[in-house]
Design a protein around this motif. Structure first.
Motif, short mmCIF file in Angstrom:
data_model
loop_
_atom_site.label_atom_id
_atom_site.label_comp_id
_atom_site.label_asym_id
_atom_site.label_seq_id
_atom_site.Cartn_x
_atom_site.Cartn_y
_atom_site.Cartn_z
N LYS A 1 0.91 -1.07 -0.17
CA LYS A 1 0.03 -0.03 -0.03
C LYS A 1 0.61 1.19 0.11
O LYS A 1 0.54 2.21 -0.80
N SER B 1 1.03 4.31 -3.06
CA SER B 1 0.75 5.68 -2.66
C SER B 1 2.05 6.67 -2.85
O SER B 1 2.00 7.68 -3.29
N THR C 1 -4.08 2.46 6.15
CA THR C 1 -4.80 2.88 4.80
C THR C 1 -5.22 4.29 4.61
O THR C 1 -5.12 4.91 3.75
N GLU C 2 -5.97 4.76 5.93
CA GLU C 2 -6.49 6.03 6.08
C GLU C 2 -5.31 7.01 5.96
O GLU C 2 -5.47 8.01 5.12
N ARG D 1 -4.09 7.83 2.51
CA ARG D 1 -4.92 8.79 1.72
C ARG D 1 -4.32 10.07 1.41
O ARG D 1 -4.57 10.91 0.52
N ASN E 1 -0.96 10.82 -1.51
CA ASN E 1 -0.69 10.40 -3.11
C ASN E 1 0.04 10.95 -3.78
O ASN E 1 0.09 12.33 -3.92
#
Ligand code: V1P
Ligand code: CA
Ligand code: ZN
Length: 397
Positions: free
Chosen positions: A260, A264, A389-390, A393, A396
């Motif tokens: 992940k 990102s 994961t949050e 965000r 990016n």
């Protein structure tokens, strides 16, 4: 033995190893857990299995005072270079030693300290330069990885932060660098050094138990100073774990989170600290990882095919530290399958008796005795992944 194991240079890429055997001669003190001698054992295995035939070996030079000052404060370096060994602070009074957190049981002043530190950093800087010029695609410096050292402070057996210095070097040629840290301790020094830049993302996996476990930082929500004006906000990721984590659980967390983060952050290079105190049976550590589980993280990162530096770090059961770093070297040069097929430590390996078991890859029970009870629940692991994961965000690229 390179012939015996069918070990040859990997096709299409170059691996280098950066090491100065003078490091082995340094001693933190008879009861201190950090034993530079573990590097002797790692070298024994790497050479006995014939791995030098498959990589470029460089004798690491000592980093210069100037190079060290790219991160460290001048007065701290000056003191490190001149402080007398075994100097005891005067009873009760504040001393210079206290100022730099030196001369305590964790960070003693020992003979040749400055040489030891500058060789460790020299190897890491050499590695970074080979990665920058693309002379190497993977560079190993097992004498580095000293992730706790601060700008003007020693901490947790670390005096000079060779990782920060190497990453600063990587930033001259790569836009974004991902730092991964699988030592059982929080990589606080590296995290702090890059708190205010969005060009470095740090991810540390560690045991987190602030009251009882060093250094006590690195909670899930400790993601650096958060502000609109700080580009580095959200770029510090922490994976706080409990005692007894197993290969499967750790590997799953590591792969999920790193995948992940790479998606990102889109790093151009990776710096990975491979502290081996996360192995089962470590003198200070509390996890249940086997060499194959620890090394599985390195294999996963290698498959990302990004320029990569592998650092050492912690690791306090020397024979197992050596096993991990030797097997991880074999992953770098892509001969780990051959070695896993016949993991018997060759008869001619120096110090062979020190390894106790004949295998490079002994089972958990063999290296551990009793495994630690696993205090990591599925529910908590899911919460951690959700939080990260949050967090991602906001990152990016
Ligand atoms: O727990 C502490 C200090 C002592 N308390 C006041 C806090 N120190 C730890 C330091 C661990 C450093 C790990 C370094 C690395 O991340 C990177 C190279 O692996 C400590 C411990 C321990 N059990 O955690 N120091 C010592 N043990 C120690 C034992 C004997 C002699 C000297 C130090
Ligand atoms: Ca860590
Ligand atoms: Zn550690």
């Amino acid at each position: 033995s390179a012939y015996q194991y069918g070990i040859h240079r990997p096709k299409g890429y170059t691996v280098s190893n950066h090491y100065n055997p003078e490091m082995e001669k340094h001693h933190f003190g008879p009861t201190h857990p950090m034993k530079p001698w573990r590097l002797t054992l790692a070298k024994s295995l790497i050479t006995a299995f014939g791995m030098p035939a498959a990589m470029d070996s460089y004798h690491a030079r000592a980093a210069t005072h100037d190079e060290l000052s790219n991160f460290h404060a001048a007065d701290y370096l000056e003191y490190l270079a001149t402080a007398a060994p075994q100097q005891k602070p005067p009873d009760g009074s504040e001393s210079t030693d206290n100022k730099f957190n030196l001369a305590n049981p964790d960070c003693p002043l020992f003979d040749g300290l400055y040489n030891y530190c500058s060789m460790s950093a020299g190897g890491s800087l050499d590695a970074a330069r080979k990665i920058c010029t693309q002379a190497s695609q993977i560079a190993c410096c097992w004498g580095g990885g000293l992730h706790h050292a601060k700008k003007a402070e020693a901490s947790g057996f670390c005096y000079i932060n060779d990782i920060v210095l190497a990453i600063l070097e990587l930033l001259r040629c790569y836009k974004r660098v991902l730092y991964l840290d699988i030592d059982i301790h929080h990589g606080d020094g590296v995290e702090e050094a890059f708190f205010s830049t969005d060009r470095v993302m740090t991810i540390s996996f560690h045991k987190y138990h602030p009251e009882t476990f060093f250094p006590g930082t690195g909670g899930l929500s400790d993601n650096g100073p958060k502000s609109e004006s700080n580009p580095g906000s959200h770029h510090a990721i922490n994976v706080p774990l409990n005692d007894g984590i197993t290969d499967d659980q750790y590997g799953e967390m590591f792969k999920t989170i790193v995948r992940k983060a790479v998606d990102s952050f889109q790093p151009e290079a990776i710096a990975m600290q491979c502290g081996a105190d996360s192995l089962g049976g470590d003198r200070l550590g509390k996890f249940n990882l086997q060499v194959t589980g620890h090394a599985g993280c390195v294999e996963f990162v290698k498959k990302l095919r990004l320029p990569l530096i592998l650092f050492g770090g912690g690791g306090y059961t020397p024979r197992n530290v050596a096993r991990a770093w030797a097997f991880e070297t074999s992953i770098a040069i892509d001969c780990h399958r051959k070695i896993a097929e016949n993991p018997r430590i060759p008869d001619h390996a120096p110090w062979r008796a020190e390894f106790r078991q004949e295998s490079l890859l002994p089972s958990l029970e063999e290296i551990l005795g009793e495994p630690k009870s696993n205090k990591n629940t599925k529910k908590r692991m899911d919460e951690i992944i959700m939080h990260i994961t949050e967090q991602l965000r906001f990152v990016n690229k």
